[in-house]
Design a protein around this motif. Structure first.
Motif, PDB file in Angstrom:
ATOM      1  N   THR A  79       0.948  -8.620  -2.961  1.00  0.00           N
ATOM      2  CA  THR A  79       1.364  -8.339  -4.337  1.00  0.00           C
ATOM      3  C   THR A  79       2.422  -7.244  -4.362  1.00  0.00           C
ATOM      4  O   THR A  79       3.430  -7.345  -5.074  1.00  0.00           O
ATOM      5  N   TYR A  80       2.215  -6.204  -3.564  1.00  0.00           N
ATOM      6  CA  TYR A  80       3.156  -5.092  -3.542  1.00  0.00           C
ATOM      7  C   TYR A  80       4.288  -5.296  -2.539  1.00  0.00           C
ATOM      8  O   TYR A  80       5.190  -4.451  -2.447  1.00  0.00           O
ATOM      9  N   GLY A  81       4.245  -6.392  -1.799  1.00  0.00           N
ATOM     10  CA  GLY A  81       5.322  -6.698  -0.867  1.00  0.00           C
ATOM     11  C   GLY A  81       5.419  -5.742   0.297  1.00  0.00           C
ATOM     12  O   GLY A  81       6.529  -5.401   0.750  1.00  0.00           O
ATOM     13  N   VAL A  82       4.270  -5.300   0.801  1.00  0.00           N
ATOM     14  CA  VAL A  82       4.240  -4.330   1.899  1.00  0.00           C
ATOM     15  C   VAL A  82       3.741  -5.016   3.165  1.00  0.00           C
ATOM     16  O   VAL A  82       2.724  -5.713   3.136  1.00  0.00           O
ATOM     17  N   LEU A  83       4.435  -4.801   4.253  1.00  0.00           N
ATOM     18  CA  LEU A  83       3.993  -5.368   5.527  1.00  0.00           C
ATOM     19  C   LEU A  83       2.830  -4.556   6.094  1.00  0.00           C
ATOM     20  O   LEU A  83       2.552  -3.441   5.654  1.00  0.00           O
ATOM     21  N   GLU A  84       2.147  -5.120   7.071  1.00  0.00           N
ATOM     22  CA  GLU A  84       0.886  -4.546   7.552  1.00  0.00           C
ATOM     23  C   GLU A  84       1.039  -3.105   8.049  1.00  0.00           C
ATOM     24  O   GLU A  84       0.223  -2.240   7.732  1.00  0.00           O
ATOM     25  N   ARG A  85       2.067  -2.842   8.808  1.00  0.00           N
ATOM     26  CA  ARG A  85       2.226  -1.496   9.380  1.00  0.00           C
ATOM     27  C   ARG A  85       2.367  -0.447   8.275  1.00  0.00           C
ATOM     28  O   ARG A  85       1.746   0.627   8.333  1.00  0.00           O
ATOM     29  N   GLN A  86       3.171  -0.754   7.256  1.00  0.00           N
ATOM     30  CA  GLN A  86       3.355   0.183   6.148  1.00  0.00           C
ATOM     31  C   GLN A  86       2.081   0.306   5.325  1.00  0.00           C
ATOM     32  O   GLN A  86       1.728   1.398   4.846  1.00  0.00           O
ATOM     33  N   PHE A  87       1.363  -0.807   5.182  1.00  0.00           N
ATOM     34  CA  PHE A  87       0.133  -0.799   4.403  1.00  0.00           C
ATOM     35  C   PHE A  87      -0.923   0.081   5.074  1.00  0.00           C
ATOM     36  O   PHE A  87      -1.635   0.843   4.402  1.00  0.00           O
ATOM     37  N   VAL A  88      -1.024  -0.008   6.382  1.00  0.00           N
ATOM     38  CA  VAL A  88      -1.961   0.840   7.127  1.00  0.00           C
ATOM     39  C   VAL A  88      -1.596   2.316   6.951  1.00  0.00           C
ATOM     40  O   VAL A  88      -2.475   3.177   6.813  1.00  0.00           O
ATOM     41  N   LYS A  89      -0.306   2.608   6.945  1.00  0.00           N
ATOM     42  CA  LYS A  89       0.145   3.986   6.741  1.00  0.00           C
ATOM     43  C   LYS A  89      -0.281   4.485   5.361  1.00  0.00           C
ATOM     44  O   LYS A  89      -0.762   5.612   5.208  1.00  0.00           O
ATOM     45  N   HIS A  90      -0.109   3.634   4.342  1.00  0.00           N
ATOM     46  CA  HIS A  90      -0.528   4.013   2.988  1.00  0.00           C
ATOM     47  C   HIS A  90      -2.045   4.205   2.924  1.00  0.00           C
ATOM     48  O   HIS A  90      -2.532   5.124   2.255  1.00  0.00           O
ATOM     49  N   PHE A  91      -2.773   3.348   3.624  1.00  0.00           N
ATOM     50  CA  PHE A  91      -4.233   3.483   3.617  1.00  0.00           C
ATOM     51  C   PHE A  91      -4.655   4.800   4.261  1.00  0.00           C
ATOM     52  O   PHE A  91      -5.565   5.480   3.768  1.00  0.00           O
ATOM     53  N   GLY A  92      -4.003   5.171   5.361  1.00  0.00           N
ATOM     54  CA  GLY A  92      -4.319   6.435   6.014  1.00  0.00           C
ATOM     55  C   GLY A  92      -4.064   7.623   5.102  1.00  0.00           C
ATOM     56  O   GLY A  92      -4.857   8.575   5.056  1.00  0.00           O
ATOM     57  N   ALA A  93      -2.953   7.564   4.343  1.00  0.00           N
ATOM     58  CA  ALA A  93      -2.639   8.645   3.400  1.00  0.00           C
ATOM     59  C   ALA A  93      -3.683   8.694   2.288  1.00  0.00           C
ATOM     60  O   ALA A  93      -4.093   9.779   1.857  1.00  0.00           O
ATOM     61  N   ALA A  94      -4.133   7.522   1.836  1.00  0.00           N
ATOM     62  CA  ALA A  94      -5.148   7.465   0.771  1.00  0.00           C
ATOM     63  C   ALA A  94      -6.479   8.022   1.260  1.00  0.00           C
ATOM     64  O   ALA A  94      -7.186   8.720   0.519  1.00  0.00           O
ATOM     65  N   ALA A  95      -6.833   7.728   2.512  1.00  0.00           N
ATOM     66  CA  ALA A  95      -8.101   8.207   3.063  1.00  0.00           C
ATOM     67  C   ALA A  95      -8.116   9.722   3.239  1.00  0.00           C
ATOM     68  O   ALA A  95      -9.180  10.350   3.181  1.00  0.00           O
ATOM     69  N   ASN A  96      -6.948  10.314   3.436  1.00  0.00           N
ATOM     70  CA  ASN A  96      -6.862  11.763   3.650  1.00  0.00           C
ATOM     71  C   ASN A  96      -6.805  12.553   2.348  1.00  0.00           C
ATOM     72  O   ASN A  96      -6.849  13.792   2.369  1.00  0.00           O
ATOM     73  N   ARG A  97      -6.687  11.858   1.229  1.00  0.00           N
ATOM     74  CA  ARG A  97      -6.653  12.546  -0.060  1.00  0.00           C
ATOM     75  C   ARG A  97      -8.072  12.718  -0.594  1.00  0.00           C
ATOM     76  O   ARG A  97      -8.951  11.903  -0.305  1.00  0.00           O
ATOM     77  N   PRO A  98      -8.301  13.743  -1.386  1.00  0.00           N
ATOM     78  CA  PRO A  98      -9.613  13.860  -2.037  1.00  0.00           C
ATOM     79  C   PRO A  98      -9.787  12.761  -3.078  1.00  0.00           C
ATOM     80  O   PRO A  98      -8.817  12.277  -3.651  1.00  0.00           O
ATOM     81  N   GLY A  99     -11.039  12.369  -3.305  1.00  0.00           N
ATOM     82  CA  GLY A  99     -11.310  11.319  -4.275  1.00  0.00           C
ATOM     83  C   GLY A  99     -11.604   9.990  -3.605  1.00  0.00           C
ATOM     84  O   GLY A  99     -11.764   9.910  -2.379  1.00  0.00           O
ATOM     85  N   LYS A 100     -11.658   8.930  -4.403  1.00  0.00           N
ATOM     86  CA  LYS A 100     -11.968   7.598  -3.887  1.00  0.00           C
ATOM     87  C   LYS A 100     -10.767   7.022  -3.152  1.00  0.00           C
ATOM     88  O   LYS A 100      -9.663   6.959  -3.699  1.00  0.00           O
ATOM     89  N   THR A 101     -10.994   6.596  -1.931  1.00  0.00           N
ATOM     90  CA  THR A 101      -9.908   6.034  -1.132  1.00  0.00           C
ATOM     91  C   THR A 101      -9.306   4.807  -1.798  1.00  0.00           C
ATOM     92  O   THR A 101      -8.085   4.620  -1.793  1.00  0.00           O
ATOM     93  N   SER A 102     -10.150   3.966  -2.399  1.00  0.00           N
ATOM     94  CA  SER A 102      -9.655   2.741  -3.018  1.00  0.00           C
ATOM     95  C   SER A 102      -8.696   3.036  -4.166  1.00  0.00           C
ATOM     96  O   SER A 102      -7.633   2.423  -4.285  1.00  0.00           O
ATOM     97  N   GLU A 103      -9.049   4.008  -5.011  1.00  0.00           N
ATOM     98  CA  GLU A 103      -8.171   4.358  -6.129  1.00  0.00           C
ATOM     99  C   GLU A 103      -6.924   5.074  -5.635  1.00  0.00           C
ATOM    100  O   GLU A 103      -5.826   4.847  -6.157  1.00  0.00           O
TER     101      GLU A 103
END
Length: 208
Positions: free
Chosen positions: A66-90
Protein backbone atom coordinates in the motif's frame (compact mmCIF):
# COMPACT_ATOMS: atom_id res chain seq x y z
CA UNK A 1 16.59 3.27 -6.36
CA UNK A 2 14.89 -0.13 -6.57
CA UNK A 3 11.13 -0.15 -7.00
CA UNK A 4 8.35 -2.41 -8.21
CA UNK A 5 7.67 -1.89 -11.93
CA UNK A 6 5.15 -4.65 -12.64
CA UNK A 7 1.35 -4.37 -13.03
CA UNK A 8 -0.04 -2.96 -9.80
CA UNK A 9 -3.49 -4.52 -10.27
CA UNK A 10 -1.81 -7.88 -9.86
CA UNK A 11 -0.77 -6.86 -6.34
CA UNK A 12 -4.36 -6.07 -5.39
CA UNK A 13 -5.50 -9.43 -6.76
CA UNK A 14 -2.76 -11.21 -4.81
CA UNK A 15 -3.80 -9.55 -1.55
CA UNK A 16 -7.52 -9.88 -2.27
CA UNK A 17 -8.28 -6.25 -1.34
CA UNK A 18 -8.15 -2.86 -3.03
CA UNK A 19 -4.85 -1.18 -2.22
CA UNK A 20 -5.67 1.94 -4.30
CA UNK A 21 -2.30 1.84 -5.99
CA UNK A 22 -3.63 3.75 -9.02
CA UNK A 23 -5.46 6.47 -7.15
CA UNK A 24 -8.95 7.42 -8.33
CA UNK A 25 -8.72 4.96 -11.22
CA UNK A 26 -9.26 2.20 -8.68
CA UNK A 27 -12.78 3.56 -8.14
CA UNK A 28 -13.75 3.35 -11.81
CA UNK A 29 -11.48 0.72 -13.39
CA UNK A 30 -10.75 -2.02 -10.91
CA UNK A 31 -9.39 -5.33 -12.16
CA UNK A 32 -10.12 -6.90 -8.78
CA UNK A 33 -13.86 -6.38 -9.29
CA UNK A 34 -13.72 -8.20 -12.63
CA UNK A 35 -11.20 -10.91 -11.69
CA UNK A 36 -11.40 -11.56 -7.97
CA UNK A 37 -8.86 -14.38 -8.06
CA UNK A 38 -5.18 -14.60 -7.29
CA UNK A 39 -2.88 -14.01 -10.27
CA UNK A 40 -1.17 -16.93 -11.93
CA UNK A 41 -2.13 -20.26 -13.45
CA UNK A 42 -3.62 -21.66 -10.24
CA UNK A 43 -5.15 -18.45 -8.94
CA UNK A 44 -8.70 -19.68 -9.33
CA UNK A 45 -8.05 -23.03 -7.61
CA UNK A 46 -9.74 -23.99 -4.35
CA UNK A 47 -8.64 -21.76 -1.49
CA UNK A 48 -6.54 -23.36 1.21
CA UNK A 49 -6.85 -22.74 4.90
CA UNK A 50 -4.17 -20.23 5.85
CA UNK A 51 -1.83 -20.80 8.77
CA UNK A 52 -1.17 -18.10 11.35
CA UNK A 53 2.16 -17.36 9.70
CA UNK A 54 0.51 -17.00 6.28
CA UNK A 55 -2.03 -14.51 7.66
CA UNK A 56 0.75 -12.45 9.24
CA UNK A 57 2.73 -12.50 6.00
CA UNK A 58 -0.25 -11.38 3.93
CA UNK A 59 -1.00 -8.52 6.32
CA UNK A 60 2.62 -7.39 6.18
CA UNK A 61 2.56 -7.49 2.39
CA UNK A 62 -0.68 -5.47 2.27
CA UNK A 63 0.82 -2.70 4.40
CA UNK A 64 4.12 -2.71 2.54
CA UNK A 65 2.55 -2.66 -0.90
CA UNK A 66 0.00 0.00 0.00
CA UNK A 67 2.79 2.40 0.90
CA UNK A 68 5.00 1.25 -1.97
CA UNK A 69 7.94 0.31 0.24
CA UNK A 70 10.31 -2.52 -0.57
CA UNK A 71 11.21 -5.10 2.07
CA UNK A 72 14.58 -3.67 3.09
CA UNK A 73 13.15 -0.19 3.68
CA UNK A 74 10.12 -1.64 5.44
CA UNK A 75 12.33 -3.56 7.88
CA UNK A 76 14.23 -0.34 8.57
CA UNK A 77 10.96 1.46 9.36
CA UNK A 78 9.89 -1.41 11.60
CA UNK A 79 13.16 -1.21 13.53
CA UNK A 80 12.67 2.53 14.05
CA UNK A 81 9.09 1.91 15.23
CA UNK A 82 10.23 -0.77 17.69
CA UNK A 83 12.79 1.60 19.22
CA UNK A 84 10.23 4.32 19.89
CA UNK A 85 8.16 4.43 23.07
CA UNK A 86 4.56 3.32 22.70
CA UNK A 87 2.92 0.64 20.57
CA UNK A 88 5.17 -0.61 17.80
CA UNK A 89 2.21 -1.19 15.48
CA UNK A 90 0.98 2.40 15.77
CA UNK A 91 4.51 3.78 15.55
CA UNK A 92 5.03 1.89 12.29
CA UNK A 93 1.92 3.39 10.68
CA UNK A 94 2.91 6.86 11.87
CA UNK A 95 6.36 6.52 10.30
CA UNK A 96 4.85 5.36 7.01
CA UNK A 97 2.32 8.20 7.05
CA UNK A 98 5.02 10.80 7.73
CA UNK A 99 7.08 9.79 4.70
CA UNK A 100 7.32 12.65 2.21
CA UNK A 101 5.84 10.67 -0.68
CA UNK A 102 2.83 9.74 1.44
CA UNK A 103 2.34 13.35 2.60
CA UNK A 104 2.36 14.59 -1.00
CA UNK A 105 -0.31 11.99 -1.75
CA UNK A 106 -2.38 12.84 1.34
CA UNK A 107 -2.29 16.55 0.45
CA UNK A 108 -3.80 15.75 -2.95
CA UNK A 109 -0.73 16.84 -4.90
CA UNK A 110 -0.57 13.41 -6.54
CA UNK A 111 -3.16 10.78 -7.50
CA UNK A 112 -1.25 7.88 -5.95
CA UNK A 113 1.75 7.23 -3.76
CA UNK A 114 3.69 5.95 -6.77
CA UNK A 115 3.06 9.21 -8.63
CA UNK A 116 3.97 11.18 -5.49
CA UNK A 117 7.24 9.25 -5.21
CA UNK A 118 8.10 10.10 -8.82
CA UNK A 119 7.31 13.80 -8.33
CA UNK A 120 9.49 13.91 -5.21
CA UNK A 121 12.33 12.12 -7.02
CA UNK A 122 12.18 14.73 -9.79
CA UNK A 123 12.78 17.51 -7.28
CA UNK A 124 9.43 19.31 -7.42
CA UNK A 125 9.06 19.74 -3.65
CA UNK A 126 10.72 21.58 -0.81
CA UNK A 127 10.42 20.94 2.93
CA UNK A 128 10.75 24.07 5.05
CA UNK A 129 12.14 25.89 2.02
CA UNK A 130 14.82 23.32 1.19
CA UNK A 131 14.64 21.14 -1.91
CA UNK A 132 13.98 17.55 -0.85
CA UNK A 133 14.01 14.76 -3.42
CA UNK A 134 14.07 11.78 -1.04
CA UNK A 135 10.65 10.04 -0.91
CA UNK A 136 11.51 8.29 2.37
CA UNK A 137 12.25 11.60 4.15
CA UNK A 138 10.37 11.53 7.47
CA UNK A 139 8.63 14.81 8.23
CA UNK A 140 7.86 16.23 11.66
CA UNK A 141 5.02 18.34 13.07
CA UNK A 142 5.08 21.93 11.74
CA UNK A 143 7.09 20.95 8.67
CA UNK A 144 5.84 22.71 5.53
CA UNK A 145 5.81 20.87 2.20
CA UNK A 146 5.71 23.21 -0.80
CA UNK A 147 5.77 22.85 -4.56
CA UNK A 148 8.95 24.65 -5.64
CA UNK A 149 8.56 27.94 -7.49
CA UNK A 150 10.20 26.60 -10.64
CA UNK A 151 7.64 23.77 -10.73
CA UNK A 152 4.48 25.80 -10.17
CA UNK A 153 4.49 26.89 -13.81
CA UNK A 154 4.22 23.31 -15.08
CA UNK A 155 0.88 22.33 -16.61
CA UNK A 156 0.55 19.47 -14.15
CA UNK A 157 0.63 21.72 -11.10
CA UNK A 158 -1.57 24.36 -12.74
CA UNK A 159 -4.24 21.71 -13.26
CA UNK A 160 -3.65 20.30 -9.79
CA UNK A 161 -4.23 23.73 -8.22
CA UNK A 162 -7.73 23.81 -9.74
CA UNK A 163 -8.51 20.33 -8.43
CA UNK A 164 -7.30 20.93 -4.87
CA UNK A 165 -10.19 23.25 -4.03
CA UNK A 166 -12.53 20.26 -4.39
CA UNK A 167 -10.48 17.88 -2.26
CA UNK A 168 -10.21 17.61 1.48
CA UNK A 169 -7.18 16.63 3.51
CA UNK A 170 -6.86 14.65 6.77
CA UNK A 171 -7.40 16.61 9.97
CA UNK A 172 -3.74 16.25 10.94
CA UNK A 173 -2.68 18.17 7.82
CA UNK A 174 -3.48 21.64 6.50
CA UNK A 175 -3.48 22.70 2.86
CA UNK A 176 -2.93 26.11 1.24
CA UNK A 177 -4.33 25.76 -2.27
CA UNK A 178 -3.08 29.19 -3.38
CA UNK A 179 0.51 28.44 -2.44
CA UNK A 180 0.37 24.73 -3.34
CA UNK A 181 1.72 23.91 0.07
CA UNK A 182 0.74 21.89 3.11
CA UNK A 183 1.74 21.73 6.75
CA UNK A 184 1.96 18.81 9.14
CA UNK A 185 -0.13 19.84 12.14
CA UNK A 186 0.56 16.78 14.25
CA UNK A 187 1.55 13.13 14.06
CA UNK A 188 -1.60 11.14 13.26
CA UNK A 189 -3.05 8.75 15.81
CA UNK A 190 -4.44 5.37 14.78
CA UNK A 191 -7.96 6.80 15.06
CA UNK A 192 -7.06 9.39 12.40
CA UNK A 193 -6.11 6.70 9.89
CA UNK A 194 -8.89 4.83 8.12
CA UNK A 195 -6.80 1.89 6.99
CA UNK A 196 -8.00 -1.69 6.46
CA UNK A 197 -5.02 -3.19 8.24
CA UNK A 198 -4.42 -5.26 11.34
CA UNK A 199 -0.97 -3.79 11.94
CA UNK A 200 -0.51 -5.89 15.09
CA UNK A 201 -0.14 -8.93 12.82
CA UNK A 202 2.79 -7.18 11.13
CA UNK A 203 4.47 -6.86 14.54
CA UNK A 204 3.82 -10.53 15.24
CA UNK A 205 5.31 -11.46 11.86
CA UNK A 206 8.64 -9.77 12.64
CA UNK A 207 8.71 -10.90 16.28
CA UNK A 208 7.91 -14.55 15.62
Amino acid sequence: MARYTGPVCKLCRREGVKLFLKGDKCLTKCTLERRNTRPGQHGASRARKESGYAKQLREKQRVRRTYGVLERQFVKHFGAAANRPGKTSENLLQILEMRLDNLVYRLGLADSRAQARQLVNHGHFAVNGRKTDIPSFIAKPNDVITVRERSKGLEYFKARALMLAQKGVPTWLSLNTNELSGRVITIPSRADLELPFDEQMVVEYYQR
